[in-house]
Design a protein around this motif. Structure first.
Motif, PDB file in Angstrom:
ATOM      1  N   HIS A   3      24.227  31.667 -25.251  1.00 36.26           N
ATOM      2  CA  HIS A   3      24.205  32.930 -24.518  1.00 36.26           C
ATOM      3  C   HIS A   3      24.282  32.728 -23.015  1.00 36.26           C
ATOM      4  N   ALA A   4      23.794  31.619 -22.542  1.00 35.19           N
ATOM      5  CA  ALA A   4      23.830  31.337 -21.103  1.00 35.19           C
ATOM      6  C   ALA A   4      25.241  31.030 -20.629  1.00 35.19           C
ATOM      7  N   VAL A   5      26.085  30.563 -21.521  1.00 37.29           N
ATOM      8  CA  VAL A   5      27.447  30.189 -21.139  1.00 37.29           C
ATOM      9  C   VAL A   5      28.361  31.412 -21.058  1.00 37.29           C
ATOM     10  N   ARG A   6      28.091  32.450 -21.809  1.00 36.67           N
ATOM     11  CA  ARG A   6      28.971  33.623 -21.829  1.00 36.67           C
ATOM     12  C   ARG A   6      29.232  34.230 -20.458  1.00 36.67           C
ATOM     13  N   PRO A   7      28.198  34.482 -19.657  1.00 37.07           N
ATOM     14  CA  PRO A   7      28.492  35.047 -18.327  1.00 37.07           C
ATOM     15  C   PRO A   7      29.381  34.143 -17.480  1.00 37.07           C
ATOM     16  N   LEU A   8      29.266  32.842 -17.665  1.00 35.02           N
ATOM     17  CA  LEU A   8      30.105  31.920 -16.902  1.00 35.02           C
ATOM     18  C   LEU A   8      31.577  32.087 -17.237  1.00 35.02           C
ATOM     19  N   ARG A   9      31.863  32.485 -18.453  1.00 35.52           N
ATOM     20  CA  ARG A   9      33.264  32.748 -18.822  1.00 35.52           C
ATOM     21  C   ARG A   9      33.841  33.868 -17.977  1.00 35.52           C
ATOM     22  N   TYR A  10      33.055  34.922 -17.793  1.00 35.50           N
ATOM     23  CA  TYR A  10      33.532  36.057 -17.002  1.00 35.50           C
ATOM     24  C   TYR A  10      33.706  35.668 -15.539  1.00 35.50           C
ATOM     25  N   VAL A  11      32.803  34.870 -15.043  1.00 34.71           N
ATOM     26  CA  VAL A  11      32.922  34.382 -13.666  1.00 34.71           C
ATOM     27  C   VAL A  11      34.180  33.533 -13.534  1.00 34.71           C
ATOM     28  N   ALA A  12      34.422  32.666 -14.507  1.00 38.04           N
ATOM     29  CA  ALA A  12      35.594  31.788 -14.470  1.00 38.04           C
ATOM     30  C   ALA A  12      36.892  32.582 -14.513  1.00 38.04           C
ATOM     31  N   VAL A  13      36.907  33.669 -15.276  1.00 39.35           N
ATOM     32  CA  VAL A  13      38.123  34.492 -15.389  1.00 39.35           C
ATOM     33  C   VAL A  13      38.515  35.051 -14.025  1.00 39.35           C
ATOM     34  N   VAL A  14      37.540  35.344 -13.199  1.00 37.69           N
ATOM     35  CA  VAL A  14      37.825  35.863 -11.865  1.00 37.69           C
ATOM     36  C   VAL A  14      37.948  34.733 -10.848  1.00 37.69           C
ATOM     37  N   ALA A  15      37.041  33.762 -10.903  1.00 43.59           N
ATOM     38  CA  ALA A  15      36.969  32.728  -9.879  1.00 43.59           C
ATOM     39  C   ALA A  15      38.170  31.786  -9.876  1.00 43.59           C
ATOM     40  N   VAL A  16      38.661  31.423 -11.035  1.00 42.26           N
ATOM     41  CA  VAL A  16      39.773  30.466 -11.080  1.00 42.26           C
ATOM     42  C   VAL A  16      41.038  31.044 -10.439  1.00 42.26           C
ATOM     43  N   PRO A  17      41.479  32.246 -10.818  1.00 47.89           N
ATOM     44  CA  PRO A  17      42.673  32.788 -10.135  1.00 47.89           C
ATOM     45  C   PRO A  17      42.467  32.996  -8.638  1.00 47.89           C
ATOM     46  N   VAL A  18      41.270  33.424  -8.252  1.00 46.53           N
ATOM     47  CA  VAL A  18      40.995  33.625  -6.825  1.00 46.53           C
ATOM     48  C   VAL A  18      41.065  32.296  -6.081  1.00 46.53           C
ATOM     49  N   ALA A  19      40.506  31.250  -6.663  1.00 44.74           N
ATOM     50  CA  ALA A  19      40.553  29.921  -6.034  1.00 44.74           C
ATOM     51  C   ALA A  19      41.990  29.434  -5.898  1.00 44.74           C
ATOM     52  N   VAL A  20      42.811  29.699  -6.896  1.00 43.23           N
ATOM     53  CA  VAL A  20      44.222  29.301  -6.831  1.00 43.23           C
ATOM     54  C   VAL A  20      44.920  30.059  -5.708  1.00 43.23           C
ATOM     55  N   LEU A  21      44.699  31.374  -5.647  1.00 45.76           N
ATOM     56  CA  LEU A  21      45.303  32.169  -4.575  1.00 45.76           C
ATOM     57  C   LEU A  21      44.857  31.681  -3.205  1.00 45.76           C
ATOM     58  N   TRP A  22      43.569  31.368  -3.108  1.00 45.57           N
ATOM     59  CA  TRP A  22      43.001  30.906  -1.841  1.00 45.57           C
ATOM     60  C   TRP A  22      43.681  29.623  -1.373  1.00 45.57           C
ATOM     61  N   GLY A  23      43.948  28.723  -2.304  1.00 39.97           N
ATOM     62  CA  GLY A  23      44.529  27.438  -1.955  1.00 39.97           C
ATOM     63  C   GLY A  23      46.036  27.455  -1.793  1.00 39.97           C
ATOM     64  N   VAL A  24      46.713  28.361  -2.470  1.00 36.52           N
ATOM     65  CA  VAL A  24      48.175  28.366  -2.484  1.00 36.52           C
ATOM     66  C   VAL A  24      48.759  29.118  -1.293  1.00 36.52           C
ATOM     67  N   PHE A  25      48.191  30.268  -0.979  1.00 40.07           N
ATOM     68  CA  PHE A  25      48.721  31.101   0.093  1.00 40.07           C
ATOM     69  C   PHE A  25      48.013  30.753   1.399  1.00 40.07           C
ATOM     70  N   ALA A  26      48.744  30.144   2.324  1.00 40.13           N
ATOM     71  CA  ALA A  26      48.167  29.749   3.603  1.00 40.13           C
ATOM     72  C   ALA A  26      49.193  29.910   4.710  1.00 40.13           C
ATOM     73  N   THR A  27      48.683  30.047   5.907  1.00 42.98           N
ATOM     74  CA  THR A  27      49.551  30.147   7.074  1.00 42.98           C
ATOM     75  C   THR A  27      49.811  28.738   7.594  1.00 42.98           C
ATOM     76  N   PRO A  28      51.078  28.355   7.724  1.00 45.61           N
ATOM     77  CA  PRO A  28      51.382  27.012   8.230  1.00 45.61           C
ATOM     78  C   PRO A  28      50.733  26.766   9.599  1.00 45.61           C
ATOM     79  N   ALA A  29      50.260  25.544   9.794  1.00 44.87           N
ATOM     80  CA  ALA A  29      49.635  25.093  11.044  1.00 44.87           C
ATOM     81  C   ALA A  29      48.272  25.716  11.299  1.00 44.87           C
ATOM     82  N   ASP A  30      47.643  26.294  10.274  1.00 45.01           N
ATOM     83  CA  ASP A  30      46.298  26.847  10.427  1.00 45.01           C
ATOM     84  C   ASP A  30      45.324  25.685  10.618  1.00 45.01           C
ATOM     85  N   ALA A  31      44.730  25.609  11.796  1.00 45.73           N
ATOM     86  CA  ALA A  31      43.847  24.489  12.125  1.00 45.73           C
ATOM     87  C   ALA A  31      42.568  24.478  11.291  1.00 45.73           C
ATOM     88  N   SER A  32      42.204  25.623  10.717  1.00 45.20           N
ATOM     89  CA  SER A  32      40.987  25.662   9.904  1.00 45.20           C
ATOM     90  C   SER A  32      41.223  25.093   8.515  1.00 45.20           C
TER      91      SER A  32
END
Length: 94
Positions: A3-32
């Protein structure tokens, strides 16, 4: 334990695509970031993506009943963006 693992599935469904978007879409030469990008994204669009992700997290916390934590996170994010105003302006120009 199962039962403790079930909520993590829902978090993963949202977090994984967001993390991919965060890493893939970037402005070239962004110093940060590394300066590199998979998909070159104009600065204003990247800023919009960042704001949607980080404030979306605060909104989700608030909506899930963690109102104090959601408001606290939103406050921290506002302060962060004010302190890093030079980066916000850089993104808006690129």
């Amino acid at each position: 334990m199962g039962h403790a693992v079930r909520p993590l599935r829902y978090v993963a469904v949202v977090a994984v695509p967001v993390a991919v978007l965060w890493g893939v879409f970037a402005t070239p030469a962004d110093a940060s970031r590394s300066g590199g990008t998979v998909i070159a994204t104009p600065g204003p669009l990247r800023l919009l993506l960042e704001l949607a992700v980080v404030f979306g997290g605060a909104t989700a916390l608030y909506a899930a009943g963690s109102r104090t934590l959601g408001v606290l996170l939103a406050g921290v994010l506002v302060v962060y963006h004010l302190v890093s105003w030079d980066r916000v302006l850089w993104l808006l120009r690129h």
